[in-house]
Structures are given as structure tokens and as C-alpha cells.
Scaffold this active site. Structure first.
Site, PDB file in Angstrom:
ATOM      1  N   HIS A 177      -5.612 -16.497   6.312  1.00 27.23           N
ATOM      2  CA  HIS A 177      -6.205 -16.654   5.167  1.00 27.23           C
ATOM      3  C   HIS A 177      -7.840 -16.888   5.415  1.00 27.23           C
ATOM      4  CE1 HIS A 177      -6.972 -17.932   0.922  1.00 27.23           C
ATOM      5  NE2 HIS A 177      -8.180 -18.176   1.475  1.00 27.23           N
ATOM      6  N   HIS A 231      -4.402 -11.207   2.074  1.00 30.98           N
ATOM      7  CA  HIS A 231      -5.260 -10.523   0.853  1.00 30.98           C
ATOM      8  C   HIS A 231      -6.441 -10.064   1.238  1.00 30.98           C
ATOM      9  CE1 HIS A 231      -5.805 -14.996   1.109  1.00 30.98           C
ATOM     10  NE2 HIS A 231      -4.856 -15.248   0.716  1.00 30.98           N
ATOM     11  N   ASP A 304       1.123 -12.037  -2.817  1.00 33.13           N
ATOM     12  CA  ASP A 304       0.734 -13.180  -2.848  1.00 33.13           C
ATOM     13  C   ASP A 304       0.945 -13.992  -4.090  1.00 33.13           C
ATOM     14  OD1 ASP A 304      -0.757 -15.553  -2.232  1.00 33.13           O
ATOM     15  OD2 ASP A 304      -2.785 -14.970  -2.576  1.00 33.13           O
TER      16      ASP A 304
HETATM   17  O1  DOR Z   1      -4.924 -17.810  -4.915  1.00 33.13           O
HETATM   18  C1  DOR Z   1      -4.181 -18.373  -3.907  1.00 33.13           C
HETATM   19  N1  DOR Z   1      -3.089 -19.156  -4.113  1.00 33.13           N
HETATM   20  N2  DOR Z   1      -4.738 -18.242  -2.846  1.00 33.13           N
HETATM   21  C2  DOR Z   1      -3.844 -18.989  -1.602  1.00 33.13           C
HETATM   22  O2  DOR Z   1      -4.413 -18.857  -0.805  1.00 33.13           O
HETATM   23  C3  DOR Z   1      -2.712 -19.642  -1.786  1.00 33.13           C
HETATM   24  C4  DOR Z   1      -2.266 -19.549  -3.184  1.00 33.13           C
HETATM   25  C5  DOR Z   1      -1.324 -20.620  -3.836  1.00 33.13           C
HETATM   26  O3  DOR Z   1      -0.406 -20.930  -2.797  1.00 33.13           O
HETATM   27  O4  DOR Z   1      -1.428 -21.168  -4.930  1.00 33.13           O
HETATM   28 ZN    ZN Z   2      -1.153 -16.685  -0.407  1.00 30.87          ZN
END
Ligand code: DOR
Ligand code: ZN
Length: 427
Positions: A177, A231, A304
Site C-alpha cells: 500500500h 490499488h 479492495d
Molecule cells: O480504503 C481502504 N480500506 N484502504 C485500505 O488500505 C484499507 C481498506 C480497509 O481495510 O478498510
Molecule cells: Zn485494501
């Protein structure tokens, strides 16, 4: 034995008229009109038979936050979306950073999941000695260079270097990430406009992703780490990865449907439902992602899938947790895009089946070939449907794509030769 007859089968890069015979494995791709050894015959006339989709990036929250999602509801959502394998992220509560927690999660997933799965192991500031020990139990490792949902993160540069080196020794992929905490912190102070959700993207600027990708590529180059940038959202990030690939770097990347179908101003209307890390970007970034999808710089479209409850998402954009669900809507969105000629059918299969299988070492998945696992999706390219939260299987019960009318979707999902979804209903 299950026979799928009268459909078109996507195999060896093209569509052929043939029948498919399945046990737990793909037994036969045959022109025989009436496969004799089948107990059940399914007429796939007018439909296309493809490899089951792989989602290389989901957050099923189990163990730890099963009020948002669990392995049963998450895997049902996957089956609903034609997905037969999910790779699940380790930012559980507590994070999956010890062999014990990994084993516990494996047991839970084995018991509850109706689709196949792989698990990532979290790279934290002080668990490097565990990485090698778990390498045969994981699909890869995950590093958060910046804080996102949960407490899993590794921001110290010297420790990041050590981690890239340690993962390199395991031979597995390191999913990263890529955002830069200092840039986000400064932007949060200078760019946040209270009461203006559209300033959300400015508090997590493009530069934050670009600098982090640059750093990750450099470390991966130094230590020969197999890098996967998760992402991807920015044009600048696309350029960096394009350049690295042209120099032979062992790097892959993915983007997600929300970055392909929304841009940053959409947050005005949908508020925290469209808050995620990294955030939505500009039209120009979005166009660069579509180009990169089509020219092979972006290897995969993951989701994601990050379920949070509607209550949590009712808060303001900075207070609500970031993330959107998506494991069951990706196929419909992308098949609609195929119908609109935004990408080819063949590219869709590469992005959602072949490339994730190749990168994450899923040796018998991602292709329809004799002897491969009987993980299959049947799609109807002509079927019109609408995304409605009532039809969804994710426990969080909502979609950022609510109300969207699409053409083309999976109508059957088969995992290990078992039908797990038929006509939109998970069995
Ligand atoms: O928007 C996100 N949600 N980005 C992340 O890196 C983690 C993910 C989550 O686990 O909710
Ligand atoms: Zn993620």
C-alpha cells in the site's frame, strides 16, 4: 460429474464452441454432443464459460470485525460476483502478523468460506523473523507504508528496507500500500476544508502515492523483491510502473473499479461512502488508468473489497473508515465495460483470472485447461441488471454503485466443481 453444454468456452485466448466436463478438476473440453459420464447437465446456450474470477485484494474482516463481514458472507458475496478465489488482506484486528494468528485465520476461513482463498501475512515493524516461517501458508505479504484501516503499518525507512530484503528471501510477492505518511499529514493540516467533502482527495494528494511507489520500486530493485503495488490511482504512478517494467523490474500492479468509474468530485454527493485510501482522483488520472489497463501496464483489477457498516459510513468523510465493498460488483461493471468497448473480453479475462493466478502462484487456476481446478464462471453478456443493495450478499449491505444499470454479468459460479451461485442466487 457436471457437464456444461452448448456454451462458448474461453480457452487458450479465444472462444470455442465446446462442452465442458467437470469433477473437482476440469476433466475434458470436448466437442462430443452428449457427454456420457455426466450426472448433471447444464445448458449454457448463449452464455460464455470462463475461468472463475480471482480477486487478489479483499478484506473479509474475520477474525476481529465480523460485524462488518465474515468468511461466510464475504465468500457468498464473492460467489455472487463470479469469484472463485479471494486473496485476503491481513489488517484484521489484531493484525495477522504472527504465525499463530495466521493459523487461526486459516482455520476460520477453511470452516466458513464457500470459495477458495489465500491469505496475506502482515509485515510489521518487528516480525521479520516470522516471515520465512509462514511462507508456505501464505499467498504473499502485505506492507502498509502509510496508515489506513487498522493498525498494520511500517513507516520507518530502515525497517522497510529490511522487510523488502526479508520478503525477497521467501520468494513470495510483497503487496504494498503505497502512500507517504508525511505528505498526507501535511496535506491534512493545509488542505482539509471542514464541511467540504470534495477536499478529501486533497488531504491525500497524488504526490503521496507517487513518492511511495518510487520508494517501493527502488527498494524492490535493490533487494530483488517481487513487488505488487495495490490499488493504483494516479497517472504519475502508472508512469513510474511503466518505466520500471520497461527496465525489467519484477513489478505488477492492480487498480479497482471505484477508481475506474468514479472521480474525486463524486464524493460531494455520496460523501463518506466514497471515502477510501488512496482517494478518488481526477478525470485525467482515471483516463490514464484505463489506458494502462488496455496496454498491459496495469495487470489486474482487484476490488479492495473493504466492507464497513452504513452507520460507520454515515459519519463525515474524515471520521468514517476508508473503504468500499466490491467483490460482487466487479464482474458486472467490467463486463458492461466490455459491452461498451472500454476493454476487450480477452483483456477482462487476463485482468481478473489469468494475471492474478500467474502472479500469486495459483498453479491450477485462472485458465480453462484439462487438469486445472474446476473453478468456473458462466457469464451472460446480454443480461441487463441493476445493482441493488437488497440483492447483495456482503454483510455491510450497501454498494457505492447502487442503482447502476449494467449489461453483462455472471449467472453461474462453480468452485471446485460445486455450483455455488446460480442465476444470482448463492446456494
Ligand atoms: O480504503 C481502504 N480500506 N484502504 C485500505 O488500505 C484499507 C481498506 C480497509 O481495510 O478498510
Ligand atoms: Zn485494501
Amino acid at each position: 460429474m457436471l457437464a456444461l453444454i452448448n456454451g462458448k468456452i474461453f480457452t487458450q485466448g479465444r472462444l470455442i464452441d465446446a462442452n465442458l466436463l467437470l469433477s473437482e478438476k476440469i476433466e475434458k473440453i470436448t466437442k462430443e454432443q452428449h457427454p456420457t459420464d455426466a450426472d448433471k447437465i447444464i445448458n449454457c446456450s448463449g452464455k460464455i464459460i470462463i475461468p472463475g474470477l480471482i480477486d487478489p485484494h479483499v478484506h473479509f474482516r474475520d477474525p476481529g470485525q465480523t460485524y462488518k463481514e465474515d468468511w461466510l458472507t464475504g465468500s457468498k458475496a464473492a460467489a455472487h460476483g463470479g469469484v472463485t478465489t479471494v486473496l485476503d488482506m491481513p489488517n484484521n484486528v489484531p493484525p495477522i502478523t504472527t504465525p499463530e494468528r495466521l493459523k487461526e485465520k486459516l482455520e476460520i476461513a477453511k470452516k466458513k468460506s464457500i470459495v477458495n482463498f489465500g491469505l496475506y501475512f502482515g509485515v510489521g515493524p518487528d516480525n521479520l523473523e516470522a516471515l520465512d516461517e509462514v511462507k508456505d501458508m501464505v499467498c504473499g505479504y502485505k506492507m502498509f507504508m502509510c496508515k489506513s484501516t487498522g493498525d498494520l503499518l511500517l513507516t520507518d525507512s530502515a525497517k522497510q528496507e529490511k522487510a523488502f530484503q526479508a520478503v525477497s528471501k521467501t520468494g513470495e510477492v510483497l503487496a504494498v500500500h503505497a502512500e507517504t505518511p508525511e505528505i498526507n499529514e501535511a496535506a491534512m493540516k493545509n488542505k482539509k476544508i471542514e464541511g467540504h467533502p470534495e477536499s478529501y482527495a486533497d488531504t491525500k494528494p497524488s504526490e503521496s502515492e507517487i513518492r511511495a511507489i518510487e520508494k517501493a520500486l527502488k527498494m524492490a530493485g535493490t533487494y530483488k523483491t517481487r513487488l505488487h503495488i495495490v490499488h493504483l490511482t494516479t497517472e504519475g504512478g502508472v508512469e513510474l510502473i511503466k518505466n520500471a517494467k520497461s527496465h525489467g523490474a519484477d513489478v505488477t500492479t492492480e487498480t479497482c473499479p471505484h477508481y475506474l468509474f468514479f472521480t474525486k468530485t463524486d464524493i460531494r454527493e455520496k460523501k463518506a461512502l466514497l471515502a477510501m485510501n488512496p482517494p478518488l482522483r481526477t478525470k485525467q488520472d482515471q483516463a490514464a488508468l484505463w489506458t494502462a489497463i488496455n496496454n498491459g501496464i496495469i495487470d489486474m483489477v482487484s476490488t479492495d473489497h473493504a466492507p464497513h457498516t452504513i452507520e460507520e459510513k454515515s459519519k463525515d468523510v474524515w471520521t468514517a473508515p476508508g473503504g468500499v465493498p466490491g467483490v460482487e460488483t466487479r464482474a458486472g461493471l467490467l463486463l458492461d465495460a466490455v459491452n461498451s468497448r472500454l476493454l476487450s473480453f480477452e483483456r477482462f479475462i487476463q485482468l481478473c483470472c489469468e494475471n492474478p493466478a500467474k502472479r500469486f502462484g495459483l498453479a491450477k487456476k485462472g485458465y480453462i485447461k484439462q487438469g486445472f481446478d474446476a473453478d468456473i464462471a458462466v457469464v451472460d453478456m446480454k443480461k441487463h441488471h441493476k445493482i441493488k443493495s437488497d440483492d447483495l450478499y456482503t454483510k455491510c449491505g450497501w454498494s457505492p454503485f447502487e442503482g447502476l444499470k449494467l449489461k453483462g454479468c455472471p449467472v453461474m459460479t462453480i468452485a471446485d466443481g460445486r455450483i455455488v451461485m446460480e442465476d444470482g442466487v448463492v446456494l
